[in-house]
Scaffold this motif. Sequence first.
Motif, PDB file in Angstrom:
ATOM      1  N   GLY A 108     -20.462 -41.198  -0.452  1.00 40.52           N
ATOM      2  CA  GLY A 108     -21.026 -42.539  -0.386  1.00 40.52           C
ATOM      3  C   GLY A 108     -20.189 -43.610  -1.023  1.00 40.52           C
ATOM      4  N   LEU A 109     -19.052 -43.255  -1.619  1.00 39.46           N
ATOM      5  CA  LEU A 109     -18.159 -44.265  -2.164  1.00 39.46           C
ATOM      6  C   LEU A 109     -16.785 -44.205  -1.494  1.00 39.46           C
ATOM      7  CD1 LEU A 109     -18.913 -46.319  -4.567  1.00 39.46           C
ATOM      8  CD2 LEU A 109     -16.934 -45.267  -5.646  1.00 39.46           C
ATOM      9  N   ALA A 110     -16.714 -43.501  -0.362  1.00 40.96           N
ATOM     10  CA  ALA A 110     -15.439 -43.377   0.360  1.00 40.96           C
ATOM     11  C   ALA A 110     -14.330 -42.953  -0.598  1.00 40.96           C
ATOM     12  CB  ALA A 110     -15.078 -44.679   1.071  1.00 40.96           C
ATOM     13  N   GLY A 111     -14.624 -41.940  -1.422  1.00 41.07           N
ATOM     14  CA  GLY A 111     -13.680 -41.512  -2.459  1.00 41.07           C
ATOM     15  C   GLY A 111     -13.764 -42.475  -3.632  1.00 41.07           C
ATOM     16  N   LEU A 112     -12.817 -43.373  -3.704  1.00 44.33           N
ATOM     17  CA  LEU A 112     -12.859 -44.482  -4.665  1.00 44.33           C
ATOM     18  C   LEU A 112     -12.713 -45.781  -3.877  1.00 44.33           C
ATOM     19  CD1 LEU A 112     -10.775 -43.105  -7.681  1.00 44.33           C
ATOM     20  CD2 LEU A 112     -13.228 -43.612  -7.636  1.00 44.33           C
ATOM     21  N   TRP A 113     -13.721 -46.092  -3.060  1.00 41.40           N
ATOM     22  CA  TRP A 113     -13.770 -47.313  -2.253  1.00 41.40           C
ATOM     23  C   TRP A 113     -12.655 -47.336  -1.203  1.00 41.40           C
ATOM     24  CZ3 TRP A 113     -17.556 -50.290  -5.010  1.00 41.40           C
ATOM     25  CH2 TRP A 113     -17.630 -50.084  -6.389  1.00 41.40           C
ATOM     26  N   CYS A 114     -12.156 -46.208  -0.738  1.00 37.64           N
ATOM     27  CA  CYS A 114     -10.875 -46.240  -0.038  1.00 37.64           C
ATOM     28  C   CYS A 114     -10.777 -45.468   1.277  1.00 37.64           C
ATOM     29  CB  CYS A 114      -9.765 -45.768  -0.970  1.00 37.64           C
ATOM     30  SG  CYS A 114     -10.071 -44.184  -1.792  1.00 37.64           S
ATOM     31  N   THR A 115     -11.490 -44.356   1.435  1.00 34.63           N
ATOM     32  CA  THR A 115     -11.263 -43.493   2.588  1.00 34.63           C
ATOM     33  C   THR A 115     -12.029 -44.035   3.797  1.00 34.63           C
ATOM     34  OG1 THR A 115     -11.166 -41.676   1.000  1.00 34.63           O
ATOM     35  CG2 THR A 115     -11.159 -41.082   3.316  1.00 34.63           C
ATOM     36  N   SER A 116     -11.493 -45.086   4.388  1.00 33.30           N
ATOM     37  CA  SER A 116     -12.212 -45.825   5.429  1.00 33.30           C
ATOM     38  C   SER A 116     -12.450 -44.997   6.682  1.00 33.30           C
ATOM     39  CB  SER A 116     -11.445 -47.099   5.785  1.00 33.30           C
ATOM     40  OG  SER A 116     -10.109 -46.799   6.145  1.00 33.30           O
ATOM     41  N   PHE A 117     -11.519 -44.124   7.037  1.00 27.22           N
ATOM     42  CA  PHE A 117     -11.678 -43.284   8.219  1.00 27.22           C
ATOM     43  C   PHE A 117     -12.249 -41.904   7.890  1.00 27.22           C
ATOM     44  CE2 PHE A 117      -9.047 -46.502  10.170  1.00 27.22           C
ATOM     45  CZ  PHE A 117      -9.521 -46.531  11.476  1.00 27.22           C
ATOM     46  N   GLY A 118     -12.752 -41.742   6.685  1.00 27.90           N
ATOM     47  CA  GLY A 118     -13.346 -40.467   6.320  1.00 27.90           C
ATOM     48  C   GLY A 118     -12.301 -39.378   6.180  1.00 27.90           C
ATOM     49  N   PHE A 119     -12.758 -38.149   6.280  1.00 29.42           N
ATOM     50  CA  PHE A 119     -11.914 -36.999   5.991  1.00 29.42           C
ATOM     51  C   PHE A 119     -11.569 -36.249   7.280  1.00 29.42           C
ATOM     52  CE2 PHE A 119     -14.375 -38.166   2.363  1.00 29.42           C
ATOM     53  CZ  PHE A 119     -13.471 -38.109   1.312  1.00 29.42           C
ATOM     54  N   GLY A 120     -10.312 -35.820   7.360  1.00 33.23           N
ATOM     55  CA  GLY A 120      -9.884 -35.005   8.485  1.00 33.23           C
ATOM     56  C   GLY A 120      -9.519 -35.782   9.728  1.00 33.23           C
ATOM     57  N   GLU A 121      -9.159 -37.064   9.607  1.00 30.74           N
ATOM     58  CA  GLU A 121      -8.750 -37.845  10.773  1.00 30.74           C
ATOM     59  C   GLU A 121      -7.386 -37.340  11.275  1.00 30.74           C
ATOM     60  OE1 GLU A 121      -8.037 -39.609  13.784  1.00 30.74           O
ATOM     61  OE2 GLU A 121      -9.970 -40.313  12.978  1.00 30.74           O
ATOM     62  N   GLN A 122      -7.387 -36.691  12.416  1.00 27.98           N
ATOM     63  CA  GLN A 122      -6.188 -36.010  12.904  1.00 27.98           C
ATOM     64  C   GLN A 122      -5.050 -36.973  13.221  1.00 27.98           C
ATOM     65  OE1 GLN A 122      -6.095 -32.586  12.891  1.00 27.98           O
ATOM     66  NE2 GLN A 122      -3.886 -32.902  13.183  1.00 27.98           N
ATOM     67  N   GLU A 123      -5.375 -38.174  13.674  1.00 30.08           N
ATOM     68  CA  GLU A 123      -4.326 -39.151  13.976  1.00 30.08           C
ATOM     69  C   GLU A 123      -3.490 -39.472  12.737  1.00 30.08           C
ATOM     70  OE1 GLU A 123      -3.333 -40.632  16.746  1.00 30.08           O
ATOM     71  OE2 GLU A 123      -4.849 -39.928  18.160  1.00 30.08           O
ATOM     72  N   LEU A 124      -4.134 -39.551  11.588  1.00 27.77           N
ATOM     73  CA  LEU A 124      -3.404 -39.860  10.354  1.00 27.77           C
ATOM     74  C   LEU A 124      -2.636 -38.649   9.855  1.00 27.77           C
ATOM     75  CD1 LEU A 124      -6.024 -42.102   8.518  1.00 27.77           C
ATOM     76  CD2 LEU A 124      -4.239 -42.745  10.166  1.00 27.77           C
ATOM     77  N   ILE A 125      -3.215 -37.477  10.018  1.00 21.38           N
ATOM     78  CA  ILE A 125      -2.511 -36.244   9.657  1.00 21.38           C
ATOM     79  C   ILE A 125      -1.257 -36.088  10.515  1.00 21.38           C
ATOM     80  CG2 ILE A 125      -2.694 -33.714   9.629  1.00 21.38           C
ATOM     81  CD1 ILE A 125      -5.761 -34.164   9.148  1.00 21.38           C
ATOM     82  N   ASP A 126      -1.395 -36.373  11.808  1.00 19.25           N
ATOM     83  CA  ASP A 126      -0.248 -36.255  12.717  1.00 19.25           C
ATOM     84  C   ASP A 126       0.830 -37.283  12.383  1.00 19.25           C
ATOM     85  OD1 ASP A 126      -1.532 -34.206  14.022  1.00 19.25           O
ATOM     86  OD2 ASP A 126      -2.207 -35.447  15.720  1.00 19.25           O
TER      87      ASP A 126
ATOM     88  N   ALA B 156       1.545 -38.512   9.464  1.00 17.72           N
ATOM     89  CA  ALA B 156       2.249 -38.032   8.274  1.00 17.72           C
ATOM     90  C   ALA B 156       3.177 -36.873   8.620  1.00 17.72           C
ATOM     91  CB  ALA B 156       1.243 -37.599   7.210  1.00 17.72           C
ATOM     92  N   THR B 157       2.696 -35.940   9.423  1.00 21.56           N
ATOM     93  CA  THR B 157       3.487 -34.760   9.779  1.00 21.56           C
ATOM     94  C   THR B 157       4.742 -35.152  10.558  1.00 21.56           C
ATOM     95  OG1 THR B 157       1.476 -33.438   9.873  1.00 21.56           O
ATOM     96  CG2 THR B 157       3.422 -32.536  10.954  1.00 21.56           C
ATOM     97  N   LYS B 158       4.577 -36.028  11.532  1.00 23.40           N
ATOM     98  CA  LYS B 158       5.706 -36.459  12.355  1.00 23.40           C
ATOM     99  C   LYS B 158       6.768 -37.147  11.515  1.00 23.40           C
ATOM    100  CE  LYS B 158       6.742 -39.369  16.395  1.00 23.40           C
ATOM    101  NZ  LYS B 158       6.145 -40.276  17.426  1.00 23.40           N
ATOM    102  N   GLN B 159       6.331 -38.043  10.612  1.00 24.71           N
ATOM    103  CA  GLN B 159       7.306 -38.746   9.776  1.00 24.71           C
ATOM    104  C   GLN B 159       7.937 -37.804   8.754  1.00 24.71           C
ATOM    105  OE1 GLN B 159       8.514 -41.849  10.197  1.00 24.71           O
ATOM    106  NE2 GLN B 159       9.955 -41.268   8.579  1.00 24.71           N
ATOM    107  N   MET B 160       7.148 -36.873   8.239  1.00 23.22           N
ATOM    108  CA  MET B 160       7.696 -35.909   7.286  1.00 23.22           C
ATOM    109  C   MET B 160       8.825 -35.097   7.919  1.00 23.22           C
ATOM    110  SD  MET B 160       7.111 -34.913   4.072  1.00 23.22           S
ATOM    111  CE  MET B 160       5.394 -35.140   3.646  1.00 23.22           C
ATOM    112  N   GLN B 161       8.653 -34.759   9.169  1.00 26.28           N
ATOM    113  CA  GLN B 161       9.678 -33.986   9.873  1.00 26.28           C
ATOM    114  C   GLN B 161      10.924 -34.813  10.164  1.00 26.28           C
ATOM    115  OE1 GLN B 161       7.234 -32.844  13.192  1.00 26.28           O
ATOM    116  NE2 GLN B 161       6.691 -30.840  12.313  1.00 26.28           N
TER     117      GLN B 161
END
Length: 468
Positions: free
Chosen positions: A57-75, A77-82
């Motif tokens: 109910g606090l989006a972590g610390l007022w911050c996790t606007s897209f919630g948890f496990g958003e695959q687009e954001l994970i992808d 990060a992964t693409k740029q990491m590579q």
Amino acid sequence: MSSPDLRQGNSLASRDVKNLIHSYTNLSVHEKTGPLIIEKGKGIYVYDDNGKEYIEGLAGLWCTSFGFGEQELIDAATKQMQKLPYYHSFASKSTEPGILLAEKLIEIAPADFSKVFFVNSGSEANDTVVKLIWYYNNALGRRQKKKIISRQKAYHGVTVAAASLTGLPPLHNDFDLPIENILHTSCPHYYRFGKDGESEEEFATRMAVELEELILKEGPDTVAAFIAEPVMGAGGVIVPPKGYFEKIQAVLKKYDVLMVADEVICGFGRTGNMWGTETYGIKPDILSCAKALSSAYLPIAAVMVSEEIFRGMVKQSETHGAFAHGYTYSGHPVPAAVALRTLELMEERNMIAHVQKVAPVFEKRFKALADHELVGEVRVSGLVGAIELVADKETKRSFAPSCAVGPTGYGYIQEEGVISRAVAGDNLALCPPLIITEEQINEMFDRFERGLERLAQDVNGNNWRDAK
């Protein structure tokens, strides 16, 4: 029965107590009780290591606007990491994600900003703001114009300068803060500080008058800037009174004082617009943002400045041979790529319209709590809000701090399956992920209300209203 010594044993909780220091935690109590260990998250929900579900109910610390496990954001990060897992921005180096993110921020900015400087947190952003204000005024030869005015109950971070800007005593006590050249003016909380018979707009006028009096007392030639959150977050989710920022900015313009908007919590849709400055009619010269910039998936924050301020920075870098400020991870390409994808998703999914659609349900459920026996005031803006708990609704008398009513209520609400936060004493805040649905809002408040009822039973059973 004595409490178990969590410093012994090999459970995760025991190992935590043995090795970790926790932010904003009573460290003595923590040694006895240990942590809540969050193991995984999905959407607006997180799950502890026993499998129990919580609405975050606090989006972590007022911050996790897209919630948890958003695959687009994970992808992203992964693409740029590579491709390029790290590079810096020192000595004229740059990366594509940083360039594209800066362009995007300038494009969506609420004012005529010229440049973006990347940092890693809201605290670093506001520390940087302080340094840039001083640097800029030195460039103009105004070496006495260095004082920065914040507000009582403001929250601007925990680094040395940012914690000094923060107007909450626990961040100053025994840290030897605030530092020199940081001042605090009145908190614009009408419910708490309005005088009998004073209208909300009259209160806002008085706040502006008190600011002007402070500037005149210090000397306008010594006051460089005023910093404010559009909605004061950790100070209690304090929504500005009617006309406040219009009146404040008139004073700032009169005395050539920069307006700094701290959008660390309010930025990126929280108040129903992309920026809190848009919601409340603020025209900033400098803006700091963080948190939802990357939906908190990776640490990144930014400071945006006007062209006038940047030209001062250019002049000083010529004088000294370099702009001698920056961080190892400023503009890190992986967080920058995630932040860029976050802003793209906000547009692709029309998140502002979604917030505007569900916010009335959020507001309705919050305002319905105003009739509860413990609630003195309800404050809400978009998808962020708080209730202020009071011992006496008629007189607005607060509970004795020894009762710890806010933290106790927070604990009950957590047991009912909602992670909220007790802020600035006995204020209980909610700030869910922006992706929350109307159905989930109702589910969150149903759980929240059950926790509040358990708190009321404690208050009444223990006579906390009469505690001194």
